[in-house]
Design a protein around this motif. Structure first.
Motif, PDB file in Angstrom:
ATOM      1  N   ARG A  11      32.713  30.046  36.724  1.00 17.42           N
ATOM      2  CA  ARG A  11      32.603  31.520  36.667  1.00 17.42           C
ATOM      3  C   ARG A  11      32.154  32.070  38.016  1.00 17.42           C
ATOM      4  NH1 ARG A  11      30.387  30.285  31.537  1.00 17.42           N
ATOM      5  NH2 ARG A  11      28.265  30.491  32.345  1.00 17.42           N
ATOM      6  N   TRP A  12      31.208  31.375  38.631  1.00 20.64           N
ATOM      7  CA  TRP A  12      30.715  31.795  39.945  1.00 20.64           C
ATOM      8  C   TRP A  12      31.853  31.797  40.959  1.00 20.64           C
ATOM      9  CZ3 TRP A  12      30.439  29.037  44.588  1.00 20.64           C
ATOM     10  CH2 TRP A  12      29.656  29.600  45.605  1.00 20.64           C
ATOM     11  N   LYS A  58      35.052  31.950  40.405  1.00 20.82           N
ATOM     12  CA  LYS A  58      36.042  32.964  40.050  1.00 20.82           C
ATOM     13  C   LYS A  58      35.554  34.362  40.412  1.00 20.82           C
ATOM     14  CE  LYS A  58      38.878  34.581  36.179  1.00 20.82           C
ATOM     15  NZ  LYS A  58      39.192  34.410  34.733  1.00 20.82           N
ATOM     16  N   ASP A  59      34.294  34.643  40.108  1.00 24.40           N
ATOM     17  CA  ASP A  59      33.735  35.983  40.381  1.00 24.40           C
ATOM     18  C   ASP A  59      33.739  36.284  41.878  1.00 24.40           C
ATOM     19  OD1 ASP A  59      33.340  36.312  37.702  1.00 24.40           O
ATOM     20  OD2 ASP A  59      31.182  35.864  37.747  1.00 24.40           O
ATOM     21  N   LEU A  60      33.545  35.269  42.704  1.00 24.91           N
ATOM     22  CA  LEU A  60      33.521  35.479  44.154  1.00 24.91           C
ATOM     23  C   LEU A  60      34.902  35.339  44.789  1.00 24.91           C
ATOM     24  CD1 LEU A  60      30.200  33.615  45.045  1.00 24.91           C
ATOM     25  CD2 LEU A  60      30.604  36.075  45.133  1.00 24.91           C
ATOM     26  N   LYS A  65      35.818  37.383  51.762  1.00 26.00           N
ATOM     27  CA  LYS A  65      35.475  36.617  50.557  1.00 26.00           C
ATOM     28  C   LYS A  65      34.614  35.408  50.908  1.00 26.00           C
ATOM     29  CE  LYS A  65      39.426  37.668  47.542  1.00 26.00           C
ATOM     30  NZ  LYS A  65      40.575  37.086  46.814  1.00 26.00           N
ATOM     31  N   ASN A 120      25.977  34.976  49.406  1.00 24.90           N
ATOM     32  CA  ASN A 120      25.468  34.828  48.041  1.00 24.90           C
ATOM     33  C   ASN A 120      24.580  33.602  47.905  1.00 24.90           C
ATOM     34  OD1 ASN A 120      25.957  33.428  45.202  1.00 24.90           O
ATOM     35  ND2 ASN A 120      26.151  35.638  44.880  1.00 24.90           N
TER      36      ASN A 120
END
Length: 825
Positions: free
Chosen positions: A468-469, A471-473, A553, A560
């Motif tokens: 998820r991390w 994908k979110d980034l 990105k 992050n």
């Protein structure tokens, strides 16, 4: 759900600690009794009661109380599967029951097992019967016939094993320097043609009155000679082991403890028994320094070699300063070498442990190198000749030889050991493996299984969080390069197995590795020189204002992870490491920029220049140092400064770079990139590719020995032990990815390992069910039964239970219903 699993594991750990590590625990309790040897003691008649009852009633009671549900006696493998060893033990126990005319139903049930399984077991050893079985198994068949038991087998099924026994008897002396254990230690199993006189027995008794520390052989020696020293040994044995005797006695209590600690480590349970492990190793180390108490003279060569190898590996792994030359297992003694080479089947498991001990070799330890070469050659020979086939060690040996310890991840090694058929085998006795008691082993296996499955559940959740991390980034679908979220997390999890407290560390390592992979690919295959300059400058400024698209990105993901680590560290320690983390990442991006400039300008650096940049661009330090700040104890802030790394970190960086280069030179040559292998070839036009790779491999091996010493021993650097071990986990990950191919770039090679580590349930054989095979209508017998038992050519005047008026001196076990008696014909 996870809290319940943690609670269950902790409860089991507490129970096991109370059972196995209390101050008053007797190490002998850890060892499973030998049904075969206990049966032989149960056979001995009590002369004080006109030979109408056994001398050792406890041993007979043990036989009566320990028949397995399937009808056999003896220790099967760790999953409850009987083996040919159980066939021998079952026959011995049935004979003991017939001797005293008890347990008729048990005898019938045991005979059912014998008839249902004998041919299967015999077929398994048809082409490669171990020497020990070839001596003992025919004797058990013969003795069974003598007491009136009809074993119905095809004669062809047993012909080979009887012929092999005869070859052994024709070529071996009772005691010599070439065969181990010596024939005389099988006294109870020698046929009458092999003449042994009383003097031969007496002169070979150990100081404790035993015949080669074998309860079964000493039992027979006592019944044949009445020797009072044998009797004293047997009485001492039964007093120490009232509930079944082991396959050898006495046993080295320290060796038992080392075997238990080794078992805990291999099952993946070491983290729960840290204090208990240290307590054992402290005492072992104290005795090791006192050479006189350590190196006790013993004819139990295999047990001593095993003890030395286990002690060396465990002590060195835990940071103790042990030197190989002061231990005898370095196999420098020519007599020991010859003994091992001549009896490979017996020493196979010992050689495996010696080979594993040499994994922890330091630079300059040439005796260890000699031991490693010697043990490896013999292990390879054991596979080719089949010497390892019959004891279920073949799979473990092949695993050790095909994949070096440095290329294996702990989590998968734990799985292999949990699933191994021989994980409760401690050391090889005269005939059988001395095994960890099933009472304790079952509890350890159950705990290990639950612990492994608990880890898998944690790993699944953390991997989903990482996905998820990513994908979110926007890192999952960058449109170029390698998507390695699963690979990166798998490596972090399988290499760093402490749970559940290092969850943040695992995720930090995985996130860092994901960013390294994406950014490295961007520099290698996507970004223009202008894009790469902009991104590198943005990382230097730590400002994304001039970035867009893919560069933005990558920077955002980088920001992050740095913010996450900085905030967490500030909460824990009250200081800010933001600039340190940014500097390490800039150093890494700058090295990628340098390599991109080299590639696009076709500049050829020197090897030293290349390695100075390449050891940074591999990013091993970028992955390992920042998360080390969250270990306990943590990495000091000062160790995060670029260009001021400890030597252990520099070794990690250089080795990782060379490992990568050896597996990627072909790809990089096609892409016009620089590589240490290619540079070596350019600088040495006369060299070929194969020789160059071997040269670099030698450098890597030397550097790894240096590295291992700095990981395990204090005094080389200021890093806490946890940080040094974390360095080792990181290097093992690189070695795993780049050992024999570039597995990191492959989309298929890692799938099976990932599934085993995270998703696939443990695979354990189901408990055996009784199968009744059709009886073959051919009575056991034939020309192979022409011998009775051992001829004792000198008989004492007063020997209870033996008819001194015998005309020919043969000792047999004749049946005279309803009583079973010893006597001369």
């Amino acid at each position: 759900m996870q809290s319940a699993a943690i609670s269950s594991v902790e409860t089991q750990v507490k129970t096991i600690k109370e059972m196995m590590f209390s101050e008053n625990i007797d190490p002998y309790q850890f060892v499973s009794p030998s049904a075969y040897d206990t049966a032989w003691l149960a056979i001995i008649p009590d002369s004080h009661h006109q030979n109408m009852k056994p001398m050792f009633q406890n041993c007979l009671n043990w036989v009566l109380n320990n028949q397995k549900q399937q009808g056999f006696w003896g220790e099967c493998d760790s999953h409850g599967m009987p083996s040919i060893e159980c066939l021998i033990a079952t026959l011995a126990c049935i004979i003991a029951l017939k001797k005293w005319d008890v347990g008729s139903e048990m005898i019938d049930k045991g005979m059912d097992f014998v008839h249902s399984n004998s041919e299967k077991f015999l077929s398994e050893i048809k082409d490669n019967c171990p020497r020990t079985l070839a001596i003992v198994l025919p004797a058990m068949f013969e003795l069974s016939k003598k007491v009136g038991l009809k074993i119905e087998l095809e004669e062809i099924a047993i012909a080979d094993i009887f012929c092999q026994r005869q070859r052994i008897l024709d070529t071996e002396q009772a005691v010599d320097d070439y065969n181990y254990p010596p024939l005389l230690s099988f006294l109870e199993a020698l046929p009458s043609e092999y003449e042994i006189d009383e003097e031969d027995i007496t002169k070979n008794l150990s100081g404790d009155g035993s015949l080669f520390h074998s309860p079964s052989a000493t039992s027979f020696a006592f019944m044949a000679t009445g020797n009072k020293h044998c009797l004293s040994y047997l009485q001492s044995l039964v007093q120490r082991c009232p509930n079944g005797v082991p396959t050898m006695y006495p046993m080295d209590e320290e060796l038992i403890k080392l075997c238990v600690i080794n078992h805990l480590h291999r099952l993946g349970l070491a983290e729960y028994f840290v204090t208990e492990t240290e307590r054992v190793l402290e005492q072992v180390y104290k005795n090791y320094k006192n050479h006189e108490s350590w190196a006790k003279p013993s004819n139990l060569v295999s047990a001593q070699l095993l003890k030395d190898s286990l002690a060396f590996r465990l002590l060195r792994m835990h940071g103790y300063n042990v030197l190989p030359w002061s231990m005898r297992w370095s196999i420098c003694d020519e007599k020991i070498k010859a003994l091992v080479q001549n009896n490979l089947e017996f020493f196979c498991s010992v050689m495996l442990n010696i080979y594993r001990a040499t994994d922890l070799m330091f630079s300059g330890e040439y005796e260890l190198q000699e031991s490693r070469s010697f043990s490896r050659n013999l292990l390879e020979k054991s596979i080719l000749t089949g010497a390892a086939d019959q004891n279920s060690f073949r799979k473990l040996i092949e695993h050790e030889l095909s994949l070096p310890w440095m290329a294996r991840l702990d989590h998968l090694d734990h799985r292999l050991w949990i699933e191994a058929n021989e994980n409760n085998a401690l050391w090889k006795g005269k005939v059988f493996f001395q095994r960890l008691s099933s009472h304790y082993n079952d509890k350890l296996i159950h705990l290990a299984m639950q612990n492994y499955e608990f880890k898998q559940s944690i790993y699944k959740d953390e991997l989903e969080e990482l996905r998820r991390w990513s994908k979110d980034l926007g890192l999952t679908h960058m449109g170029f390069g390698r998507e390695k979220t699963t690979y990166c997390y798998f490596a972090a999890a399988a290499a760093c197995t402490s749970l559940p407290y290092d969850s943040d560390v695992r995720k930090m390592v995985a996130k860092s590795a994901i960013i390294v992979t994406v950014a490295d690919d961007f520099f290698d295959m996507k970004g223009s020189l202008s894009d790469l300059n902009c991104l590198t400058e943005a990382v230097q400024r730590w400002d994304d204002k001039r970035l867009s698209g893919l560069s933005k990105k990558i920077f955002n993901a980088l920001d992050n992870i740095v913010q996450e680590m900085s905030m967490k560290y500030y909460k824990q320690h009250g200081s800010d490491i933001t600039n340190n983390l940014r500097d390490i990442w800039y150093e890494t991006f700058d090295s990628w920029m340098t390599e991109s400039n080299w590639s696009r300008s076709e500049y050829i650096p020197s090897i030293d220049e290349y390695l100075q940049t390449g050891m940074i661009s591999i990013a091993a330090h970028t992955i390992v140092l920042p998360p080390s700040c969250f270990l306990t104890p943590s990495l000091p802030e000062s160790k995060l400064r670029p260009f001021q790394y400890e030597n252990i970190t520099k070794l990690l960086m250089v080795i990782a770079r060379l490992l990568n280069d050896m597996q990627s030179y072909q790809k990089e040559k096609c892409e016009g990139k620089i590589n240490s292998i290619l540079l070596c070839l350019q600088n040495n036009p006369e060299a070929d590719m194969e020789g160059t790779i071997e040269y670099v491999k030698e450098i890597v091996e030397k550097k790894k020995m240096e590295f291992i010493e700095q990981v395990l021993m204090d005094g080389f650097n200021d890093l806490p032990k946890a940080c040094r071990q974390f360095h080792l986990s990181c290097l093992k990950t690189f070695q795993m990815f780049f050992h024999s191919s570039n597995r990191f770039d492959s989309n298929t090679e890692m799938i099976e390992d990932i599934n085993k580590a995270i998703y696939k349930p443990l695979s354990l054989p189901s408990q055996p069910t009784k199968k009744c095979c059709p009886t073959i209508n051919c009575h056991f017998g034939g020309p192979f039964l022409k011998y009775n038992y051992v001829r004792i050519t000198s008989v004492p005047r007063q020997l209870s239970g033996i008819n001194n008026a015998s005309r020919n001196g043969f000792w047999n076990m004749a049946i005279s219903p309803p009583k079973f008696s010893f006597g001369f014909i």
